[in-house]
Design an enzyme around this catalytic site. Sequence first.
Site, PDB file in Angstrom:
ATOM      1  N   HIS A 109       0.834  -1.203   0.000  1.00 21.93           N
ATOM      2  CA  HIS A 109       0.000   0.000   0.000  1.00 21.93           C
ATOM      3  C   HIS A 109       0.870   1.254   0.000  1.00 21.93           C
ATOM      4  O   HIS A 109       2.069   1.210   0.267  1.00 21.93           O
ATOM      5  CB  HIS A 109      -0.934   0.022   1.220  1.00 21.93           C
ATOM      6  CG  HIS A 109      -0.210   0.132   2.534  1.00 21.93           C
ATOM      7  ND1 HIS A 109       0.458  -0.927   3.104  1.00 21.93           N
ATOM      8  CD2 HIS A 109      -0.054   1.179   3.389  1.00 21.93           C
ATOM      9  CE1 HIS A 109       0.995  -0.548   4.251  1.00 21.93           C
ATOM     10  NE2 HIS A 109       0.715   0.722   4.436  1.00 21.93           N
ATOM     11  N   ASP A 111       0.464   5.102   1.846  1.00 19.49           N
ATOM     12  CA  ASP A 111      -0.280   5.581   3.007  1.00 19.49           C
ATOM     13  C   ASP A 111      -1.314   6.655   2.674  1.00 19.49           C
ATOM     14  O   ASP A 111      -1.010   7.652   2.012  1.00 19.49           O
ATOM     15  CB  ASP A 111       0.677   6.147   4.058  1.00 19.49           C
ATOM     16  CG  ASP A 111       1.507   5.068   4.727  1.00 19.49           C
ATOM     17  OD1 ASP A 111       0.985   3.954   4.898  1.00 19.49           O
ATOM     18  OD2 ASP A 111       2.673   5.335   5.071  1.00 19.49           O
ATOM     19  N   HIS A 260       4.734   0.031   0.163  1.00 14.11           N
ATOM     20  CA  HIS A 260       5.380  -0.778   1.186  1.00 14.11           C
ATOM     21  C   HIS A 260       4.415  -1.816   1.740  1.00 14.11           C
ATOM     22  O   HIS A 260       3.198  -1.687   1.612  1.00 14.11           O
ATOM     23  CB  HIS A 260       5.960   0.089   2.318  1.00 14.11           C
ATOM     24  CG  HIS A 260       4.966   0.952   3.029  1.00 14.11           C
ATOM     25  ND1 HIS A 260       4.472   2.123   2.490  1.00 14.11           N
ATOM     26  CD2 HIS A 260       4.374   0.826   4.248  1.00 14.11           C
ATOM     27  CE1 HIS A 260       3.623   2.679   3.341  1.00 14.11           C
ATOM     28  NE2 HIS A 260       3.537   1.905   4.409  1.00 14.11           N
ATOM     29  N   ARG A 275       5.447   6.252  14.689  1.00 13.85           N
ATOM     30  CA  ARG A 275       5.437   6.713  13.300  1.00 13.85           C
ATOM     31  C   ARG A 275       4.950   8.152  13.209  1.00 13.85           C
ATOM     32  O   ARG A 275       3.978   8.540  13.868  1.00 13.85           O
ATOM     33  CB  ARG A 275       4.514   5.804  12.477  1.00 13.85           C
ATOM     34  CG  ARG A 275       4.387   6.153  11.010  1.00 13.85           C
ATOM     35  CD  ARG A 275       3.308   5.285  10.370  1.00 13.85           C
ATOM     36  NE  ARG A 275       3.069   5.650   8.992  1.00 13.85           N
ATOM     37  CZ  ARG A 275       2.376   6.719   8.596  1.00 13.85           C
ATOM     38  NH1 ARG A 275       1.840   7.522   9.498  1.00 13.85           N
ATOM     39  NH2 ARG A 275       2.208   6.979   7.320  1.00 13.85           N
TER      40      ARG A 275
END
Length: 290
Positions: A109, A111, A260, A275
């Site tokens: 995907h 983000d 990723h 994150r």
Amino acid sequence: MPRISVTKLAPALGAEVSGIDLHLPIDEETLSALKDAWASHLVLRFRGQALTDPQLLAFSRLLGPLDPPGPNPYGKPFLEDFPEINVISNVKVGGAPIGNLGDGEAVWHCDMTYVEAPPRAALLHALEIPSSGGDTFWSNMYTAFETLPDAMKKRIAGLRAIHDATYNSAGVMRKGMSEVTDPRKAPGAQHPLVIKHPDTGRAALYLGRRRNSYVLGLELEESEALLDELWAHASRPEFTFRQVWQQHDLILWDNRCTLHRRDAFDPAARRVMHRTQIKGTPVAPAFEAA
């Protein structure tokens, strides 16, 4: 600050940056060198960076304004003191998850492409890692586009697709969403299949994620077949870099020209990542519709 060293990690993308301590202030010359390395390699790894959350936020802000995390299934920030930080973890405290995405596979995907202005970049800091599993892979979408057959490049020029907002990359339904049975009716932003990178001007394949995607203007079966072909191409091993995590690794990646994914890992092991993400702008097509 000593001169940084940049070492390539894979032929397709990825580089390790050494000779830098992210706890310390970073001068303009070093920051410029970091940005040049990032533009060249798309994914940068910094090892041995035992950062506090404020230090992670301070480094992230050097790359641009922070973007708040997307809504998680639990409806509130995981870190009340640092709402700009998303927690990626399988750990539960008192039966409640302390983070997103659990211990299963997270599929390929990009983000938050279900919004009109997806994040420009993301940083992931490893606090606790399992002894094995949980590896993360990135794929180069510049190369994916450039290696398409000319006939496919011509076919997808100007086409747009729905980027579904219903599920996250671990397959968990987002808060407030309902099951989608027809991809043509999926909620989410509509983006070009090929975008023009706002910094480099290069064309990149832009797929978001496969589930519930739909290419506008095509019959559903034609859309499904086209997307299957593009995804098979975009995830070819030769386009990828594999990150085997060590504690206190920090990874920075460009969210506009990479995909990723993450391997599953032992549910009994602990994995805790913090994150951040950098605010982006609406994506622009590399080619106008015919």
